[in-house]
Design a protein around this motif. Structure first.
Motif, PDB file in Angstrom:
ATOM      1  N   PRO A 242      29.380  38.249 -69.768  1.00 50.61           N
ATOM      2  CA  PRO A 242      29.085  37.325 -68.669  1.00 50.61           C
ATOM      3  C   PRO A 242      29.340  35.870 -69.066  1.00 50.61           C
ATOM      4  CG  PRO A 242      27.053  37.998 -69.735  1.00 50.61           C
ATOM      5  CD  PRO A 242      28.151  38.781 -70.396  1.00 50.61           C
ATOM      6  N   VAL A 243      29.759  35.058 -68.087  1.00 48.67           N
ATOM      7  CA  VAL A 243      29.941  33.618 -68.276  1.00 48.67           C
ATOM      8  C   VAL A 243      29.031  32.909 -67.277  1.00 48.67           C
ATOM      9  CG1 VAL A 243      31.548  31.689 -68.192  1.00 48.67           C
ATOM     10  CG2 VAL A 243      32.324  33.918 -69.049  1.00 48.67           C
ATOM     11  N   LEU A 244      28.147  32.047 -67.798  1.00 46.37           N
ATOM     12  CA  LEU A 244      27.180  31.341 -66.966  1.00 46.37           C
ATOM     13  C   LEU A 244      27.572  29.878 -66.859  1.00 46.37           C
ATOM     14  CD1 LEU A 244      23.902  32.819 -68.556  1.00 46.37           C
ATOM     15  CD2 LEU A 244      25.330  33.799 -66.748  1.00 46.37           C
ATOM     16  N   ASN A 245      27.208  29.234 -65.730  1.00 50.38           N
ATOM     17  CA  ASN A 245      27.449  27.799 -65.600  1.00 50.38           C
ATOM     18  C   ASN A 245      26.279  27.023 -66.186  1.00 50.38           C
ATOM     19  OD1 ASN A 245      25.387  27.999 -63.744  1.00 50.38           O
ATOM     20  ND2 ASN A 245      26.706  27.769 -61.940  1.00 50.38           N
ATOM     21  N   ALA A 246      26.321  25.680 -66.039  1.00 49.86           N
ATOM     22  CA  ALA A 246      25.274  24.842 -66.631  1.00 49.86           C
ATOM     23  C   ALA A 246      23.903  25.143 -66.050  1.00 49.86           C
ATOM     24  CB  ALA A 246      25.627  23.364 -66.427  1.00 49.86           C
TER      25      ALA A 246
END
Length: 749
Positions: free
Chosen positions: A358-362
């Protein structure tokens, strides 16, 4: 009386020079801004300070030459410490300007704050420079014009910052756009200066000016200031150009490395059948590698497939598992790993192993998954084949054993347990000599030597020992096992129990021997009369010689010499009769074949003597062409006699009813590959038409009284000696029967 303002004038050449320096300094500012922006770390600090120094020097020089362009009717000197302070103000303003325009982003607030600071610095530089003037006059300022000059300074700074920020990109800054920006900035900056100069007015004063630390600037000095400024700015531009070239070369190298890395990555993905991907949470494809397209069978020319297309390509039985893994990963914002099948449009099924991250934003929200998909079809097939092979090995009736080069057993299947009586846990870890009889352990050393040379051993027949000590006949097939570098590290051995086969072969050999014996008896019975005549001749000769000897002895005067010769002839005839009887006895004898060195020419001569009377009775001439100095063969003399006897008798029978010459030719000669060749040729009726290929079959015969076993037995005898027996037509008539035998040298090898 009111003071009268001094009337000043401008040297327009110096005014033009100041504007030119302002334009040059502006161009340098645009160029240096790009270098500061491109730099990072300590290099950025060096470019920021160095660029500010060059830019500040240019702005200060424009200002100072502009002041020198203003001519008053009184001598003017300049307090040099104050002049240096104005230079410092110009450099500080340049630091602020380059710092603002070299940021990644420049918002309205940053631009406004930067322009205020830069404009204040430039205004400070100007009025500090004005304060450095030393002349016999009073200086007064028009406050409105001063405020206007400061406003101009801020506005011009804002424009300069905007132009510099947008033209700082060195890819844009080489052509006319950068030059136009420099002209606009260079023309605008003097506006503030000359507005400030217009704000000042001078009235004569009777007070003598303080000329301590003051210097007067001559025309030569002015030229020197301009020259130094142009040199400084030129060096700054040159340094910037050189750095840009190095940066461009470095960028090219980096791009080449990146391209190579991308090529290596693509090649690595192709070799490992692994494709990389990035999918948004909403189901849109953000990145799909070429190998991913190849694995899934999509055409990259058609663009990324929709998530629904990917779902449709998943095997129906695996869709729920695959979708469930993704849904859980989305809910937990976690990694996932899953194996599933896909079905391509041509119905090809592939096994896929997918890993997602998974890639999460700020804000911590899940925005996408990145990962890889690997085609593991070949691995799955190999695993299935391995499981199948393991099942075959375990279910095999034959013993399948693996061992290291040190002889230590590493695997032991069920067949080995049944064959040798040891359970797997008893055998694994033991030396292979566990099942080798002590008298045969030298075989293991020979086997290891062949294996280390990478040679395979096929159908090696030997004896091995069971757990209870009993012996059994086995056939071994041994293959070398190699590691990834090709080095032999062990062996795989298949052992097959051939005890029953050995018994059957022995029974067959015994039956063949018995049959051959019966065949010899039959043949001998067929020409008993010839044998009786053959034996009768030497006996009659011996009787005659004995009577002769008696006559020579009983004479009135005995002739001992003639009697002795007659007695020797009697002995010779008796030996001849004995030899004939012995040869006949051998043919009648039943026993185990005995191999020895045999002279085939001698065997041929014996058979000619034995069967010569049979040939004479049918008016058949026998001719021999026996090569001299033929090597001996290793074989059973009686069996070879039987073969020649059978072939000679067949030739005699074939010429019984033939009109014309009847000739039997027995020939011996060297053959190929350490063999010798014997042939028996006749001028008889020849081979049976349309049935020539059947004459060596059991029970096939063209004789009314034949058994059909003679040629079959003869061929089996020759083949058991390592040779070959065949037949061919003669020209113009008759047949030839030929056979080869390995010589003693070949047999020993």
């Amino acid at each position: 009386m009111a003071a009268v303002n001094m009337i000043g004038s401008y040297n327009y050449a110096l005014v033009a020079l100041s504007v030119f320096i302002a334009i040059f300094a502006s161009y340098a500012a645009l160029d240096l801004a790009g270098r500061v922006t491109a730099a990072s770390g300590w290099t950025r600090a060096v470019w920021l300070l160095g660029g500010a120094g060059a830019m500040g020097t240019g702005i200060w020089s424009m200002h100072y030459i502009g002041m020198l362009a203003f001519v008053l009717p009184v001598p003017v000197a300049y307090h040099w410490p104050t002049v240096l302070l104005s230079l410092f103000a110009a450099i500080l303003a340049s630091v602020v300007a380059l710092g603002v325009v070299s940021r990644q982003k420049m918002g309205a607030l940053q631009a406004l704050a930067g322009s205020v600071l830069m404009g204040t610095g430039i205004a400070s530089m100007h009025y500090i420079g004005m304060a450095a003037m030393r002349l016999p006059a009073m200086c007064q300022f028009n406050s409105s014009l001063v405020v206007m000059s400061v406003v101009f300074a801020v506005l011009i700074s804002f424009g300069a910052l905007w132009i510099t920020f947008h033209f700082r990109d060195e890819k844009k800054g080489i052509g006319w756009e950068k030059a136009a920006g420099a002209v606009v900035m260079g023309a605008a900056i003097p506006v503030m200066h000359y507005t400030g100069m217009a704000a000042a007015s001078f009235t004569p004063s009777g007070v003598q000016a303080d000329l301590s630390h003051a210097v007067s600037i001559s025309t030569l000095g002015t030229i020197g200031i301009a020259a130094v400024t142009l040199v400084v700015l030129g060096l700054a531009l040159l340094t910037s150009w050189v750095d840009r070239r190095f940066a461009a070369q470095t960028l090219e190298l980096q791009e080449e490395k990146l391209q190579r890395s991308e090529a290596y990555l693509a090649e690595a993905q192709r070799l490992t059948h692994t494709g990389s991907w990035a999918w948004g949470v909403a189901g849109d494809a953000l990145h799909l590698s070429e190998e991913w397209y190849r694995i899934y069978g999509f055409d990259p020319e058609n663009g990324p497939p929709a998530f629904e297309q990917l779902l449709q390509r998943t095997h129906p039985e695996d869709r729920a598992q695959w979708q469930g893994a993704i849904d859980r990963a989305i809910a937990r914002k976690s990694d996932y790993e899953v194996e599933f099948r896909i079905v391509l449009p041509d119905a090809t099924t592939k096994y896929i192993h997918t890993v997602g991250h998974p890639v999460l934003n700020a804000s911590g929200d899940l925005v996408q998954f990145v990962g890889s998909s690997t085609d593991i079809t070949e691995r799955k097939r190999a695993e299935q084949a391995t499981r199948l092979l393991a099942a075959i090995v375990e279910s095999s009736h034959d013993a399948i054993v693996s061992k290291g080069l040190d002889g230590v057993i590493t695997s032991w299947n069920k067949g080995a347990e049944r064959l040798f009586g040891y359970a797997a846990e008893e055998a694994v870890g033991q030396n292979i000599t566990l099942i080798i009889p002590p008298e045969r352990r030298d075989e293991e050393r020979t086997i290891i030597e062949q294996l280390t040379r990478g040679e395979r051993i096929d159908h090696f027949e030997t004896v091995r020992m069971r757990k209870d000590g009993s012996l059994l006949d086995v056939s071994l097939t041994i293959s070398p096992m190699k590691d990834v570098s090709g080095r032999v590290v062990g062996a795989s051995k298949l052992a097959r129990d051939i005890t029953e086969r050995k018994r059957a072969e022995e029974a067959l050999r015994q039956a063949q021997t018995d049959l051959a014996h019966a065949s010899r008896l039959t043949t001998m019975g067929e020409f008993t009369a010839s044998l009786a005549h053959e034996v009768k001749q030497p006996i009659a000769a011996a009787v005659t010689d004995a009577n002769t000897c008696v006559r020579w002895i009983t004479r009135d005067e005995p002739d001992l010499k003639e009697a002795r010769e007659a007695a020797w002839r009697t002995v010779k005839d008796a030996k001849r009769a004995t030899e004939i009887i012995n040869r006949v006895n051998l043919l009648f004898k039943k026993g185990t074949p005995q191999r020895e060195l045999v002279d085939v020419n001698e065997v041929a001569r014996e058979m000619i003597v034995l069967l010569g009377d049979e040939a004479s009775r049918h008016s058949i001439s026998v001719r021999t062409e026996l090569a001299e100095d033929l090597p001996h063969v290793i074989g059973d003399r009686v069996q070879l006699q039987q073969v020649l006897m059978n072939l000679i008798m067949n030739g005699v029978d074939a010429m019984h009813d033939v009109d014309g010459p009847r000739e039997l030719i027995i020939k011996s000669q060297p053959g190929e590959n350490n063999e010798l060749l014997l042939s028996v040729s006749d001028t008889g009726v020849g081979l049976p038409q349309h049935q020539a290929d059947q004459i060596f079959n059991a029970f096939f015969t063209t004789k009314t009284q034949g058994t059909g076993m003679g040629l079959r037995i003869s061929r089996s005898i020759i083949e058991s000696h390592g040779g070959r027996l065949w037949a061919a037509e003669n020209s113009p008539r008759g047949a030839s029967f030929c056979f080869t035998l390995p010589t003693g040298v070949e047999a020993e090898e």
